[in-house]
Design a protein around this motif. Structure first.
Motif, mmCIF file in Angstrom:
data_model
loop_
_atom_site.group_PDB
_atom_site.id
_atom_site.type_symbol
_atom_site.label_atom_id
_atom_site.label_comp_id
_atom_site.label_asym_id
_atom_site.label_seq_id
_atom_site.Cartn_x
_atom_site.Cartn_y
_atom_site.Cartn_z
ATOM 1 N N GLU A 115 1.312 3.619 -3.487
ATOM 2 C CA GLU A 115 0.873 5.021 -3.430
ATOM 3 C C GLU A 115 2.028 5.963 -3.750
ATOM 4 O OE1 GLU A 115 -1.112 5.588 0.286
ATOM 5 O OE2 GLU A 115 -2.933 4.562 -0.385
ATOM 6 N N GLU A 170 -6.041 -3.746 -1.641
ATOM 7 C CA GLU A 170 -7.053 -3.276 -0.696
ATOM 8 C C GLU A 170 -8.168 -4.306 -0.525
ATOM 9 O OE1 GLU A 170 -8.221 -1.097 2.269
ATOM 10 O OE2 GLU A 170 -6.441 -0.626 1.081
ATOM 11 N N ARG A 201 -3.294 -1.593 -6.720
ATOM 12 C CA ARG A 201 -3.663 -0.992 -5.423
ATOM 13 C C ARG A 201 -5.034 -1.495 -4.980
ATOM 14 N NH1 ARG A 201 -5.023 0.208 -1.240
ATOM 15 N NH2 ARG A 201 -4.755 2.144 -0.042
ATOM 16 N N VAL A 237 0.840 -1.206 0.000
ATOM 17 C CA VAL A 237 0.000 0.000 0.000
ATOM 18 C C VAL A 237 0.872 1.252 0.000
ATOM 19 C CG1 VAL A 237 -1.572 1.370 1.419
ATOM 20 C CG2 VAL A 237 -2.041 -1.045 1.037
ATOM 21 N N LEU A 272 2.520 5.780 -7.484
ATOM 22 C CA LEU A 272 1.469 6.511 -8.197
ATOM 23 C C LEU A 272 1.755 8.014 -8.196
ATOM 24 C CD1 LEU A 272 -1.728 4.644 -6.939
ATOM 25 C CD2 LEU A 272 -0.882 4.700 -9.289
#
Length: 207
Positions: A71, A166, A162, A67, A74
């Motif tokens: 992120e 999740e 992602r 995670v 990204l």
């Protein structure tokens, strides 16, 4: 299916978490081994001795790390895309302005030697600017090894990964109420293994 990419990923991203897992599950040395190979794991390879709690802990620690890394990737990818678009826009504007200036000079000094020289100079400058902008844009689109790291497709793939991570985290939080079956857990490990391989390459190998 082997999941050694997960342990190898944790060795790079969070070695303390891997050390804690090994201490808590000394009977799962095969599953928690960091002896992994970059590449597509062989489906014909024998499964490690499956230990559910160790596997769940490995998946949980990997998902937490992924995670954070996804992120960060990204954010970096979006920044690169903006930079590439700016460079290409600058090149296009420079070419347009230079082209208009060349046409204006040609009209104002029609037939003169000065006009021909200025037109030739402007053409050379426009060509050089276009080439430089293309080179800079290509440079920022790629990693140090030449892999493409920018563009809507790459961004979409990372966003999809992602979401996969999740979804596992949501399902894992329900484990106390509705325990994951071994097959569900193995399927989750398969998906996390594929995601970890890509993130490991982008975040820790090719940057």
């Amino acid at each position: 299916m082997t999941w050694h990419v997960l342990a190898g990923y944790l060795e790079r991203s969070d070695p303390d978490a891997l050390t804690a897992l090994r201490a808590a599950h000394p009977d799962a040395t095969n599953l928690l081994s960091g002896a992994m190979k970059l590449g597509t794991p062989s489906r014909s390879a024998p499964d490690p001795a499956f230990k559910r709690e160790a596997a769940l802990g490995l998946a949980r620690a990997t998902a937490d790390g992924l995670v954070v890394d996804i992120e960060a990737l990204l954010v970096e990818m979006k920044a690169r895309m903006r930079r590439v678009r700016t460079i290409r826009l600058g090149g296009a504007l420079a070419s347009t302005i230079a082209g208009a200036a060349t046409a204006l000079v040609a009209l104002l000094f029609k037939g003169s030697e000065a006009s021909k020289e200025i037109v030739s100079l402007c053409t050379a400058v426009v060509t050089m600017l276009g080439g430089l902008c293309a080179l800079f844009a290509e440079h920022f689109e790629q990693t140090s090894t030449g892999a493409r790291f920018s563009g809507a497709q790459s961004l979409g793939e990372l966003a999809e990964h992602r979401a996969d991570v999740e979804l596992f985290r949501i399902r894992e939080r329900q484990d106390a109420v509705a325990p994951l079956t071994d097959d569900e857990l193995k399927s989750s490990l398969d998906r996390l293994n594929a995601v970890a391989l890509k993130v490991l390459r982008y975040r820790y190998v090719e940057q």
